[in-house]
Design a protein around this motif. Structure first.
Motif, mmCIF file in Angstrom:
data_model
loop_
_atom_site.group_PDB
_atom_site.id
_atom_site.type_symbol
_atom_site.label_atom_id
_atom_site.label_comp_id
_atom_site.label_asym_id
_atom_site.label_seq_id
_atom_site.Cartn_x
_atom_site.Cartn_y
_atom_site.Cartn_z
ATOM 1 N N GLY A 28 30.099 38.533 17.157
ATOM 2 C CA GLY A 28 29.651 38.237 18.521
ATOM 3 C C GLY A 28 28.399 37.384 18.529
ATOM 4 N N LEU A 29 27.465 37.690 17.644
ATOM 5 C CA LEU A 29 26.232 36.898 17.562
ATOM 6 C C LEU A 29 26.544 35.459 17.150
ATOM 7 C CD1 LEU A 29 23.128 36.700 17.664
ATOM 8 C CD2 LEU A 29 23.067 37.546 15.301
ATOM 9 N N THR A 30 27.530 35.318 16.281
ATOM 10 C CA THR A 30 27.957 33.975 15.862
ATOM 11 C C THR A 30 28.411 33.166 17.081
ATOM 12 O OG1 THR A 30 28.708 34.926 13.760
ATOM 13 C CG2 THR A 30 29.566 32.752 14.339
ATOM 14 N N ALA A 31 29.255 33.803 17.892
ATOM 15 C CA ALA A 31 29.774 33.133 19.092
ATOM 16 C C ALA A 31 28.645 32.826 20.073
ATOM 17 C CB ALA A 31 30.821 34.027 19.761
ATOM 18 N N TYR A 32 27.756 33.784 20.244
ATOM 19 C CA TYR A 32 26.649 33.611 21.199
ATOM 20 C C TYR A 32 25.757 32.449 20.761
ATOM 21 C CZ TYR A 32 22.825 34.937 24.324
ATOM 22 O OH TYR A 32 21.862 34.935 25.313
ATOM 23 N N LEU A 45 26.349 23.601 27.387
ATOM 24 C CA LEU A 45 27.423 23.552 28.388
ATOM 25 C C LEU A 45 26.895 23.292 29.793
ATOM 26 C CD1 LEU A 45 29.600 26.577 27.186
ATOM 27 C CD2 LEU A 45 29.886 24.132 26.676
ATOM 28 N N THR A 46 27.658 22.537 30.539
ATOM 29 C CA THR A 46 27.446 22.481 31.991
ATOM 30 C C THR A 46 28.772 22.879 32.643
ATOM 31 O OG1 THR A 46 27.852 20.107 31.883
ATOM 32 C CG2 THR A 46 25.564 20.779 32.118
ATOM 33 N N PRO A 47 28.681 23.496 33.826
ATOM 34 C CA PRO A 47 29.924 23.930 34.471
ATOM 35 C C PRO A 47 30.900 22.757 34.610
ATOM 36 C CG PRO A 47 28.020 24.832 35.620
ATOM 37 C CD PRO A 47 27.477 23.861 34.599
ATOM 38 N N GLY A 48 32.171 23.048 34.349
ATOM 39 C CA GLY A 48 33.181 22.003 34.432
ATOM 40 C C GLY A 48 33.506 21.382 33.080
ATOM 41 N N ASP A 49 32.663 21.634 32.068
ATOM 42 C CA ASP A 49 32.976 21.120 30.730
ATOM 43 C C ASP A 49 34.288 21.718 30.225
ATOM 44 O OD1 ASP A 49 30.737 19.546 30.438
ATOM 45 O OD2 ASP A 49 29.676 20.884 29.061
ATOM 46 N N THR A 50 34.967 20.957 29.379
ATOM 47 C CA THR A 50 36.151 21.483 28.702
ATOM 48 C C THR A 50 35.737 21.969 27.317
ATOM 49 O OG1 THR A 50 37.603 19.966 29.881
ATOM 50 C CG2 THR A 50 38.449 20.903 27.823
ATOM 51 N N VAL A 51 36.018 23.256 27.067
ATOM 52 C CA VAL A 51 35.603 23.882 25.801
ATOM 53 C C VAL A 51 36.847 24.356 25.059
ATOM 54 C CG1 VAL A 51 34.301 25.787 24.766
ATOM 55 C CG2 VAL A 51 33.404 24.625 26.804
ATOM 56 N N LEU A 95 32.440 33.679 26.979
ATOM 57 C CA LEU A 95 31.103 33.231 27.400
ATOM 58 C C LEU A 95 31.181 31.838 28.041
ATOM 59 C CD1 LEU A 95 28.921 34.393 24.347
ATOM 60 C CD2 LEU A 95 28.835 35.316 26.681
ATOM 61 N N ALA A 96 32.012 30.980 27.469
ATOM 62 C CA ALA A 96 32.131 29.620 28.022
ATOM 63 C C ALA A 96 32.800 29.661 29.399
ATOM 64 C CB ALA A 96 32.919 28.734 27.058
ATOM 65 N N ARG A 97 33.790 30.524 29.534
ATOM 66 C CA ARG A 97 34.440 30.655 30.860
ATOM 67 C C ARG A 97 33.437 31.164 31.891
ATOM 68 N NH1 ARG A 97 36.411 35.140 32.824
ATOM 69 N NH2 ARG A 97 36.998 36.059 30.815
ATOM 70 N N ALA A 127 33.185 20.366 24.228
ATOM 71 C CA ALA A 127 32.594 21.209 23.184
ATOM 72 C C ALA A 127 33.728 21.908 22.444
ATOM 73 C CB ALA A 127 31.648 22.242 23.791
ATOM 74 N N TYR A 128 33.564 22.010 21.124
ATOM 75 C CA TYR A 128 34.610 22.634 20.304
ATOM 76 C C TYR A 128 33.974 23.579 19.294
ATOM 77 C CZ TYR A 128 38.172 23.236 16.697
ATOM 78 O OH TYR A 128 39.031 23.794 15.787
ATOM 79 N N LEU A 129 34.454 24.822 19.284
ATOM 80 C CA LEU A 129 34.042 25.781 18.256
ATOM 81 C C LEU A 129 35.157 25.858 17.234
ATOM 82 C CD1 LEU A 129 32.200 27.928 17.026
ATOM 83 C CD2 LEU A 129 33.325 29.628 18.486
ATOM 84 N N ASP A 130 34.887 25.344 16.041
ATOM 85 C CA ASP A 130 35.916 25.308 15.003
ATOM 86 C C ASP A 130 35.792 26.497 14.066
ATOM 87 O OD1 ASP A 130 38.121 23.996 13.577
ATOM 88 O OD2 ASP A 130 36.658 23.988 11.943
#
Ligand code: NAP
Length: 339
Positions: free
Chosen positions: A132-136, A145-151, A167-169, A219-222
């Protein structure tokens, strides 16, 4: 008294196999073995994590290789049996114990576990723990992030991915999951609330991803590496942020992950390499935020639970093949209070 433990029988090659690990019996440590600053703990929930594959092969960050016959490392939620000052008998701690039933640990390394109402203690190994800390850290420190970004998030239903996606949602973004198989694709949208999901095993998955991200990927979390990383990077929007977090493909002795420079330059992308240990300073904020979201039902967790230490090797093999559904936990023992 004898205890069970899991030791390394053979250095894994390619996908880890159950025969690479072996169940062994040896004398359990007792109160007489505890010296100052140490505690005797009983393992309750054992965490099974992808980084262990690198540890077993002697190539995880700076950690030493596990010798043949050596205990498989791993973190657990454990119950304090012989405490050290500042801890109490029966208290729950999160600590490195290895894959065994009993362990002597340094009290300074043990984090006390307290969970919000209705959240299982094992969350301290998943969404409220290291994954979870990794994701945070990925979302709050690197994704800008700004609202409306595609993640886009890969391994999107695992503890790292599902925390990041949620979190991104909640930050107002359009979230797209990349997952293995139709079952996880459904889980991603129906359970974790991604706007769309794409099965990385489908031959046309890159086209499907492009359709799900009509404005490109901001933004992309790989978490995957390999072809998944290349496929997503081909869809980047201008100014995209790419967080390199995991290389599931490569851990299994797949070829080194290679990034194409052209889209990264052309889209003026920023790359961040993430190692969770650098982000301990975020822990208080992370714990407060995610605990609140879990308690309020705005964030969900999912666990794949296995009963008994003997199930640990098989559970680890499933994880490394990508067959797990949720955070993999092995229930080594239950507390008297649980039964
Ligand atoms: N950098 C850090 O500090 C840090 C810290 C923690 C974790 N991580 C990394 O974060 C990633 C996710 O960890 P997690 O604990 O949340 O595990 P997880 O997502 O529950 O499990 C790993 C998942 O990776 C996916 N995957 C993608 N490509 C794969 C491939 N070629 N072979 C096998 N599986 C593949 C599978 O899901 P699908 O089938 O749905 O794709 C699999 O279930 C891992 O790469 C881990 O090493 C990094």
């Amino acid at each position: 008294v004898l205890q069970q433990r899991v030791v390394l029988a053979r250095i894994p090659r390619g996908f880890v196999a159950e025969e690479d690990l072996r169940l062994a019996e040896e004398a359990a440590p007792g109160p007489g073995d505890v010296v100052d600053g140490e505690m005797l703990v009983r393992v309750l929930d054992l965490s099974i994590d992808p980084y262990l594959r690198g540890v077993l092969a002697g190539r995880h960050l700076g950690s030493a290789a596990v010798p043949l016959g050596g205990l498989v490392p791993g973190r657990s939620i454990a119950e304090v049996v012989v405490p050290s000052s500042g801890h109490a008998v029966g208290e729950l701690v999160c600590v490195e114990t290895g894959w065994q039933e009993w362990a002597i640990v340094r009290a300074a390394d043990a984090q006390r576990v307290s969970m919000p109402e209705g959240v299982p203690r094992s969350a301290a190994l998943g969404v409220l723990g290291m994954p979870g800390l990794t994701a945070y850290a990925a979302v709050t420190r690197f994704m800008a992030l700004t609202p409306g970004d595609t993640v886009v998030v890969s391994a999107a239903t695992g503890p790292v991915g599902s925390t990041a996606g949620q979190l991104a949602r909640l930050a107002g973004c359009l979230t797209v999951a990349v997952v293995g198989g139709p079952e996880k694709a459904r889980l991603a949208t129906e359970y974790f609330g991604y706007a769309a999901s794409v099965d990385r095993r489908a031959p046309d998955w890159v086209d499907r991803l492009a359709a799900a991200c009509p404005d490109g990927v901001d933004a992309y979390l790989d978490n995957a590496g390999g072809e998944v990383l290349r496929g997503v990077v081909a869809q980047l929007a201008y100014g995209a942020r790419v967080v390199l977090c995991g290389l599931m493909d490569q851990y299994n002795d797949g070829p080194p992950s290679v990034l194409p420079a052209t889209p990264l330059i052309g889209r003026r992308a920023t790359l961040h390499g993430l190692v969770v240990y650098d982000h301990e300073d975020l822990r208080p904020r992370f714990t407060a935020r995610v605990a609140t979201l879990l308690r309020d039902g705005r964030m969900r967790l999912l666990e794949e639970r296995h009963a008994g230490l003997a199930a640990a090797p098989g559970a680890f093999c499933r994880l490394m093949r990508g067959e797990n559904v949720g955070k993999v936990i092995v229930e080594v023992a239950s507390r008297d209070a649980d039964t």
